[in-house]
Design a protein around this motif. Structure first.
Motif, PDB file in Angstrom:
ATOM      1  N   PHE A 172       0.736  -1.158  -0.016  1.00 16.09           N
ATOM      2  CA  PHE A 172      -0.158  -0.008   0.017  1.00 16.09           C
ATOM      3  C   PHE A 172       0.749   1.280  -0.024  1.00 16.09           C
ATOM      4  N   GLY A 173       1.893   1.274   0.620  1.00 19.77           N
ATOM      5  CA  GLY A 173       2.666   2.609   0.996  1.00 19.77           C
ATOM      6  C   GLY A 173       3.369   3.001  -0.330  1.00 19.77           C
ATOM      7  N   ASN A 174       3.691   2.312  -1.343  1.00 20.26           N
ATOM      8  CA  ASN A 174       4.313   2.730  -2.518  1.00 20.26           C
ATOM      9  C   ASN A 174       3.683   3.611  -3.342  1.00 20.26           C
ATOM     10  N   TYR A 175       2.193   3.596  -3.307  1.00 22.10           N
ATOM     11  CA  TYR A 175       1.449   4.154  -4.357  1.00 22.10           C
ATOM     12  C   TYR A 175       0.588   5.203  -3.846  1.00 22.10           C
ATOM     13  N   ALA A 176       0.279   6.046  -4.683  1.00 23.64           N
ATOM     14  CA  ALA A 176      -0.669   7.302  -4.526  1.00 23.64           C
ATOM     15  C   ALA A 176      -2.041   6.862  -4.464  1.00 23.64           C
ATOM     16  N   MET A 177      -2.638   7.584  -3.695  1.00 23.11           N
ATOM     17  CA  MET A 177      -4.185   7.300  -3.523  1.00 23.11           C
ATOM     18  C   MET A 177      -5.106   8.537  -3.863  1.00 23.11           C
ATOM     19  N   GLY A 178      -6.213   8.570  -4.287  1.00 21.57           N
ATOM     20  CA  GLY A 178      -6.879   9.564  -4.720  1.00 21.57           C
ATOM     21  C   GLY A 178      -8.499   9.265  -4.452  1.00 21.57           C
ATOM     22  N   TRP A 179      -9.151  10.357  -4.323  1.00 21.47           N
ATOM     23  CA  TRP A 179     -10.588  10.639  -4.060  1.00 21.47           C
ATOM     24  C   TRP A 179     -11.119  11.218  -5.089  1.00 21.47           C
ATOM     25  N   PHE A 180     -12.166  10.575  -5.710  1.00 23.83           N
ATOM     26  CA  PHE A 180     -13.077  11.249  -6.841  1.00 23.83           C
ATOM     27  C   PHE A 180     -14.703  11.311  -6.553  1.00 23.83           C
ATOM     28  N   ARG A 181     -15.394  12.107  -7.241  1.00 26.87           N
ATOM     29  CA  ARG A 181     -16.815  11.966  -6.778  1.00 26.87           C
ATOM     30  C   ARG A 181     -17.434  12.084  -8.295  1.00 26.87           C
TER      31      ARG A 181
ATOM     32  N   GLU B 237     -15.256  13.839 -11.097  1.00 26.82           N
ATOM     33  CA  GLU B 237     -14.260  15.030 -10.839  1.00 26.82           C
ATOM     34  C   GLU B 237     -13.154  14.737  -9.652  1.00 26.82           C
ATOM     35  N   PHE B 238     -12.071  15.274  -9.905  1.00 30.03           N
ATOM     36  CA  PHE B 238     -10.889  15.033  -8.844  1.00 30.03           C
ATOM     37  C   PHE B 238     -11.263  15.986  -7.540  1.00 30.03           C
ATOM     38  N   VAL B 239     -11.121  15.107  -6.402  1.00 34.87           N
ATOM     39  CA  VAL B 239     -11.517  15.826  -4.950  1.00 34.87           C
ATOM     40  C   VAL B 239     -10.021  15.816  -4.395  1.00 34.87           C
ATOM     41  N   ALA B 240      -9.224  14.990  -4.063  1.00 39.71           N
ATOM     42  CA  ALA B 240      -8.086  14.945  -3.291  1.00 39.71           C
ATOM     43  C   ALA B 240      -7.199  13.883  -3.659  1.00 39.71           C
ATOM     44  N   THR B 241      -5.841  14.184  -3.546  1.00 40.23           N
ATOM     45  CA  THR B 241      -4.940  13.068  -3.533  1.00 40.23           C
ATOM     46  C   THR B 241      -3.912  13.104  -2.996  1.00 40.23           C
ATOM     47  N   ILE B 242      -3.061  11.961  -2.316  1.00 35.25           N
ATOM     48  CA  ILE B 242      -2.147  11.954  -1.634  1.00 35.25           C
ATOM     49  C   ILE B 242      -1.023  11.101  -1.995  1.00 35.25           C
ATOM     50  N   SER B 243       0.411  11.734  -2.186  1.00 37.80           N
ATOM     51  CA  SER B 243       1.263  10.756  -2.741  1.00 37.80           C
ATOM     52  C   SER B 243       1.853   9.672  -1.644  1.00 37.80           C
ATOM     53  N   TRP B 244       2.875   9.075  -2.279  1.00 40.24           N
ATOM     54  CA  TRP B 244       3.461   7.887  -1.282  1.00 40.24           C
ATOM     55  C   TRP B 244       3.979   8.602   0.085  1.00 40.24           C
ATOM     56  N   SER B 245       4.554   9.775  -0.309  1.00 41.14           N
ATOM     57  CA  SER B 245       5.390  10.299   0.719  1.00 41.14           C
ATOM     58  C   SER B 245       4.428  11.316   1.541  1.00 41.14           C
ATOM     59  N   GLY B 246       2.929  11.384   1.125  1.00 41.76           N
ATOM     60  CA  GLY B 246       2.343  12.267   2.131  1.00 41.76           C
ATOM     61  C   GLY B 246       1.920  13.730   1.504  1.00 41.76           C
ATOM     62  N   GLY B 247       2.595  13.910   0.488  1.00 41.50           N
ATOM     63  CA  GLY B 247       1.977  15.212  -0.293  1.00 41.50           C
ATOM     64  C   GLY B 247       0.627  15.093  -0.652  1.00 41.50           C
ATOM     65  N   ARG B 248      -0.126  16.251  -0.420  1.00 37.91           N
ATOM     66  CA  ARG B 248      -1.593  16.340  -0.676  1.00 37.91           C
ATOM     67  C   ARG B 248      -1.911  17.549  -1.681  1.00 37.91           C
TER      68      ARG B 248
ATOM     69  N   ALA C  46      -0.379   3.636 -10.323  1.00 34.65           N
ATOM     70  CA  ALA C  46       0.678   2.524 -10.458  1.00 34.65           C
ATOM     71  C   ALA C  46       1.845   3.033 -10.095  1.00 34.65           C
ATOM     72  N   THR C  47       2.063   4.405  -9.650  1.00 33.04           N
ATOM     73  CA  THR C  47       3.212   4.914  -9.113  1.00 33.04           C
ATOM     74  C   THR C  47       2.946   5.703  -7.727  1.00 33.04           C
ATOM     75  N   GLY C  48       3.856   6.071  -7.045  1.00 32.03           N
ATOM     76  CA  GLY C  48       3.703   6.905  -5.789  1.00 32.03           C
ATOM     77  C   GLY C  48       3.349   8.407  -5.918  1.00 32.03           C
ATOM     78  N   TRP C  49       3.207   8.740  -7.212  1.00 36.07           N
ATOM     79  CA  TRP C  49       3.264  10.328  -7.227  1.00 36.07           C
ATOM     80  C   TRP C  49       2.063  10.459  -7.588  1.00 36.07           C
ATOM     81  N   ALA C  50       1.573  11.682  -6.809  1.00 30.82           N
ATOM     82  CA  ALA C  50      -0.162  12.271  -6.912  1.00 30.82           C
ATOM     83  C   ALA C  50      -0.545  12.700  -7.950  1.00 30.82           C
ATOM     84  N   SER C  51      -1.801  12.579  -8.444  1.00 31.01           N
ATOM     85  CA  SER C  51      -2.288  12.983  -9.749  1.00 31.01           C
ATOM     86  C   SER C  51      -3.805  13.570  -9.717  1.00 31.01           C
ATOM     87  N   VAL C  52      -4.203  14.465 -10.421  1.00 32.17           N
ATOM     88  CA  VAL C  52      -5.439  15.100 -10.420  1.00 32.17           C
ATOM     89  C   VAL C  52      -6.317  14.376 -11.462  1.00 32.17           C
TER      90      VAL C  52
END
Length: 123
Positions: free
Chosen positions: A29-38, A46-57, A99-105
């Motif tokens: 889990f910790g290696n990958y970015a997560m996102g919330w959409f609605r 539409e994009f709501v929020a995203t967090i990278s593997w290192s915690g960037g929001r 598929a990567t740890g970098w956040a995306s919108v």
């Protein structure tokens, strides 16, 4: 196979709060970015929020200052704390992982999606 399961949706009055959780399984889990959409009825996802593997929001302008995304790598969960909810926040909320740890919108950058959880905000 990666699986994401959202929970925490429901009905709340305007000005109230909800906390959405996304439980992940199937890979580290910790290696990958997560996102919330609605997605609201009749509208595009539409994009709501995203967090990278290192915690960037990063947040959509419409939720900035009201929503907070977080992750707990030990518990394999990503959370979305939603405060000061407005009727315009009514939608099905989806969590997703890249598929990567970098956040995306961009939704097209996300590889796996949950089934969604309904959030309804009454006026």
């Amino acid at each position: 196979q990666v699986q994401l399961v959202e929970s925490g949706g429901g009905l709340v009055q305007a000005g109230g709060s909800l906390r959405l959780s996304c439980a992940a399984s199937g890979r580290t889990f910790g290696n990958y970015a997560m996102g919330w959409f609605r997605q609201a009825p009749g509208k595009e996802r539409e994009f709501v929020a995203t967090i990278s593997w290192s915690g960037g929001r990063y947040y959509a302008d419409s939720v900035k200052g009201r929503f907070t995304i977080s992750r707990d790598n030990a518990k394999l969960t990503a959370n979305l704390q939603m405060d000061s909810l407005e009727p315009e926040d009514t939608a099905v909320y989806y969590c997703a992982t890249k598929a990567t740890g970098w956040a995306s919108v961009r939704s097209r950058d996300y590889e796996y999606w949950g089934q969604g959880t309904q959030v309804t905000v009454s006026s």
